[in-house]
Design a protein around this motif. Structure first.
Motif, PDB file in Angstrom:
ATOM      1  N   CYS A 174      95.397  40.292  -2.453  1.00 56.54           N
ATOM      2  CA  CYS A 174      94.278  40.611  -3.339  1.00 56.54           C
ATOM      3  C   CYS A 174      94.420  41.999  -3.942  1.00 56.54           C
ATOM      4  O   CYS A 174      95.073  42.876  -3.373  1.00 56.54           O
ATOM      5  CB  CYS A 174      92.948  40.569  -2.569  1.00 56.54           C
ATOM      6  SG  CYS A 174      92.563  38.990  -1.793  1.00 56.54           S
ATOM      7  N   ILE A 175      93.789  42.175  -5.087  1.00 56.24           N
ATOM      8  CA  ILE A 175      93.537  43.494  -5.650  1.00 56.24           C
ATOM      9  C   ILE A 175      92.035  43.606  -5.871  1.00 56.24           C
ATOM     10  O   ILE A 175      91.435  42.773  -6.569  1.00 56.24           O
ATOM     11  CB  ILE A 175      94.297  43.717  -6.965  1.00 56.24           C
ATOM     12  CG1 ILE A 175      95.807  43.768  -6.710  1.00 56.24           C
ATOM     13  CG2 ILE A 175      93.838  45.013  -7.639  1.00 56.24           C
ATOM     14  CD1 ILE A 175      96.635  44.001  -7.946  1.00 56.24           C
ATOM     15  N   TYR A 176      91.423  44.612  -5.259  1.00 56.96           N
ATOM     16  CA  TYR A 176      89.997  44.875  -5.412  1.00 56.96           C
ATOM     17  C   TYR A 176      89.795  46.052  -6.354  1.00 56.96           C
ATOM     18  O   TYR A 176      90.539  47.036  -6.317  1.00 56.96           O
ATOM     19  CB  TYR A 176      89.373  45.226  -4.064  1.00 56.96           C
ATOM     20  CG  TYR A 176      89.011  44.032  -3.209  1.00 56.96           C
ATOM     21  CD1 TYR A 176      87.687  43.583  -3.124  1.00 56.96           C
ATOM     22  CD2 TYR A 176      89.983  43.347  -2.498  1.00 56.96           C
ATOM     23  CE1 TYR A 176      87.348  42.492  -2.342  1.00 56.96           C
ATOM     24  CE2 TYR A 176      89.654  42.246  -1.713  1.00 56.96           C
ATOM     25  CZ  TYR A 176      88.337  41.830  -1.636  1.00 56.96           C
ATOM     26  OH  TYR A 176      88.000  40.737  -0.866  1.00 56.96           O
ATOM     27  N   GLN A 177      88.779  45.925  -7.195  1.00 52.51           N
ATOM     28  CA  GLN A 177      88.350  47.052  -8.018  1.00 52.51           C
ATOM     29  C   GLN A 177      87.108  47.648  -7.364  1.00 52.51           C
ATOM     30  O   GLN A 177      86.098  46.953  -7.169  1.00 52.51           O
ATOM     31  CB  GLN A 177      88.044  46.611  -9.447  1.00 52.51           C
ATOM     32  CG  GLN A 177      87.702  47.774 -10.371  1.00 52.51           C
ATOM     33  CD  GLN A 177      87.368  47.318 -11.786  1.00 52.51           C
ATOM     34  OE1 GLN A 177      87.286  46.122 -12.066  1.00 52.51           O
ATOM     35  NE2 GLN A 177      87.181  48.260 -12.683  1.00 52.51           N
ATOM     36  N   LEU A 178      87.170  48.934  -7.026  1.00 57.00           N
ATOM     37  CA  LEU A 178      86.122  49.578  -6.243  1.00 57.00           C
ATOM     38  C   LEU A 178      85.561  50.793  -6.973  1.00 57.00           C
ATOM     39  O   LEU A 178      86.308  51.563  -7.576  1.00 57.00           O
ATOM     40  CB  LEU A 178      86.673  50.021  -4.888  1.00 57.00           C
ATOM     41  CG  LEU A 178      87.357  48.938  -4.037  1.00 57.00           C
ATOM     42  CD1 LEU A 178      87.990  49.562  -2.806  1.00 57.00           C
ATOM     43  CD2 LEU A 178      86.354  47.862  -3.647  1.00 57.00           C
TER      44      LEU A 178
ATOM     45  N   PHE B  61      91.624  50.859  -7.847  1.00 54.55           N
ATOM     46  CA  PHE B  61      92.189  49.541  -7.542  1.00 54.55           C
ATOM     47  C   PHE B  61      92.928  49.634  -6.205  1.00 54.55           C
ATOM     48  O   PHE B  61      93.663  50.587  -5.955  1.00 54.55           O
ATOM     49  CB  PHE B  61      93.123  49.080  -8.657  1.00 54.55           C
ATOM     50  CG  PHE B  61      92.397  48.660  -9.901  1.00 54.55           C
ATOM     51  CD1 PHE B  61      92.034  47.328 -10.100  1.00 54.55           C
ATOM     52  CD2 PHE B  61      92.054  49.587 -10.878  1.00 54.55           C
ATOM     53  CE1 PHE B  61      91.343  46.931 -11.240  1.00 54.55           C
ATOM     54  CE2 PHE B  61      91.368  49.214 -12.021  1.00 54.55           C
ATOM     55  CZ  PHE B  61      91.014  47.878 -12.201  1.00 54.55           C
ATOM     56  N   PHE B  62      92.716  48.624  -5.355  1.00 58.32           N
ATOM     57  CA  PHE B  62      93.226  48.632  -3.987  1.00 58.32           C
ATOM     58  C   PHE B  62      93.876  47.283  -3.695  1.00 58.32           C
ATOM     59  O   PHE B  62      93.231  46.242  -3.821  1.00 58.32           O
ATOM     60  CB  PHE B  62      92.065  48.891  -3.027  1.00 58.32           C
ATOM     61  CG  PHE B  62      92.407  48.785  -1.567  1.00 58.32           C
ATOM     62  CD1 PHE B  62      93.482  49.471  -1.018  1.00 58.32           C
ATOM     63  CD2 PHE B  62      91.623  48.007  -0.724  1.00 58.32           C
ATOM     64  CE1 PHE B  62      93.780  49.378   0.339  1.00 58.32           C
ATOM     65  CE2 PHE B  62      91.905  47.916   0.633  1.00 58.32           C
ATOM     66  CZ  PHE B  62      92.987  48.600   1.165  1.00 58.32           C
ATOM     67  N   SER B  63      95.171  47.293  -3.337  1.00 56.37           N
ATOM     68  CA  SER B  63      95.857  46.059  -2.989  1.00 56.37           C
ATOM     69  C   SER B  63      95.852  45.891  -1.473  1.00 56.37           C
ATOM     70  O   SER B  63      96.033  46.853  -0.721  1.00 56.37           O
ATOM     71  CB  SER B  63      97.295  46.051  -3.524  1.00 56.37           C
ATOM     72  OG  SER B  63      98.056  47.101  -2.967  1.00 56.37           O
ATOM     73  N   CYS B  64      95.643  44.657  -1.025  1.00 58.54           N
ATOM     74  CA  CYS B  64      95.480  44.408   0.399  1.00 58.54           C
ATOM     75  C   CYS B  64      95.697  42.928   0.687  1.00 58.54           C
ATOM     76  O   CYS B  64      95.880  42.110  -0.224  1.00 58.54           O
ATOM     77  CB  CYS B  64      94.074  44.819   0.860  1.00 58.54           C
ATOM     78  SG  CYS B  64      92.746  43.947  -0.005  1.00 58.54           S
TER      79      CYS B  64
END
Length: 258
Positions: free
Chosen positions: A234-238, A224-227
Motif C-alpha cells: 500500500c501507499i497511504y497519503q497522510l 506519502f508512506f509505503s507499507c
C-alpha cells in the motif's frame, strides 16, 4: 509548509527543547502490485522504487497507475531509496553494493555510500543529500548528511527506533527543519532536528506489518508512506498536523499557574 497547529495556553512562557507532536489524518490510500520501498513525489505523481523488477513505478495521487521506468545502473541492481536533485541527477541507494548510483538521464555514475550496504531512504534539501542508515545490529541506526558527490558525510545516531530504518524525508515546521524516518517493524514515525536532536514520534494510525518509504509532497502538503498492511502493498497519503509540546518538567509548572 507543513500545516501548523500551535498549542494555545493561558499565560506566556518559553519552551526549551520542546517536542514535536503530530496528529495524523488518513487522506487516502491505494494498493500497488509490487512492494515499493523508496518514494519520491513531484507536482502530480508519487514514484516508488521496485527492487524486484528494477524499475520506478509511478502513480497519480489517487492511485491510478501512470507508468514504469527501468532502473539499470548495474547487471543486478538492488535499489531502495531515491531522490532527485532539481535540474540534476537522480540518486539511488543499493542494499547489496556499498555504492550510491546516480544518473543524468543518459549515463550512470556512482560513489561510495557513506552508509555502506546499509543505506536506505534518501532525500535532498537543496544543498545536501540525507540518507537513512539501517545498521541496527552493528553501529546502530542513524542518519547521514553529505554533499551530492558523497563527500563531507556527517552521521547522527538515532537510537529511538527499535528496528531497521527504512524511509527518510525532510520537512519544515514553525521555521525549523526536521528529518522524519520510518523503521521496518517499529510502527512509529520519528522526528529529528537537522542537528540530530530527537524531537518526538507518532504512531502509525493503522495496522501494518512492515513500514518502508516516506516522502513529504509539497504539491499536496501531505506525506506519502509505503507499507504492507493486511498482506497488501500500500501507499497511504497522510496529513500531519504538528504542534509543539512541553517537556514533562515544564508542563507541571505551567499547568498549576492557571
Amino acid at each position: 509548509m507543513v500545516r501548523m497547529i500551535l498549542l494555545a495556553l493561558a499565560c506566556p512562557f518559553i519552551v526549551h527543547g520542546a517536542d514535536l507532536i503530530a496528529n495524523i489524518n488518513i487522506i487516502d490510500y491505494f494498493t500497488t502490485s509490487d512492494n515499493l520501498l523508496g518514494l519520491y513525489c513531484d507536482s502530480y505523481h508519487v514514484y516508488g522504487v521496485d527492487p524486484w523488477d528494477d524499475e520506478l513505478e509511478a502513480y497519480h495521487f489517487n492511485g491510478t497507475p501512470y507508468g514504469n521506468l527501468p532502473i539499470d545502473y548495474a547487471t543486478y541492481p538492488n535499489p531502495w531509496g531515491m531522490c532527485l536533485v532539481p535540474t540534476g541527477p537522480t540518486y539511488y541507494t543499493d542494499f547489496v553494493s556499498n555504492s550510491i548510483y546516480y544518473t543524468d538521464g543518459m549515463n550512470w555514475f556512482s560513489f561510495v555510500d557513506p552508509a555502506g550496504i546499509y543505506g536506505r531512504g534518501l532525500d535532498y534539501d537543496g544543498q545536501y543529500i540525507w540518507e537513512a542508515d539501517c545498521d541496527y545490529s552493528g553501529n546502530g541506526n542513524g542518519i547521514y548528511r553529505f554533499e551530492t558527490n558523497g563527500t563531507g558525510a556527517v552521521f547522527y545516531a538515532t537510537p529511538e527506533p527499535q528496528g531497521y530504518l527504512t524511509g527518510l524525508t525532510r520537512f519544515s515546521f514553525d521555521g525549523t527543519e526536521y528529518v522524519m524516518v520510518t523503521a521496518s517493524q517499529d510502527f512509529n514515525f520519528y522526528f529529528y532536528r537537522t542537528d540530530g536532536t530527537f524531537a518526538g514520534s507518532a504512531p502509525v494510525p493503522f495496522t501494518i506489518s512492515y513500514g518502508y518509504g516516506i516522502q513529504y509532497c509539497a504539491a499536496t502538503d501531505t506525506f506519502f508512506f509505503s507499507c504492507v498492511s493486511y498482506g497488501n502493498y500500500c501507499i497511504y497519503q497522510l496529513e500531519f498536523e504538528f504542534s509543539l509540546g512541553l517537556e514533562n518538567g515544564t508542563w507541571g509548572s505551567v499547568k498549576y499557574s492557571f
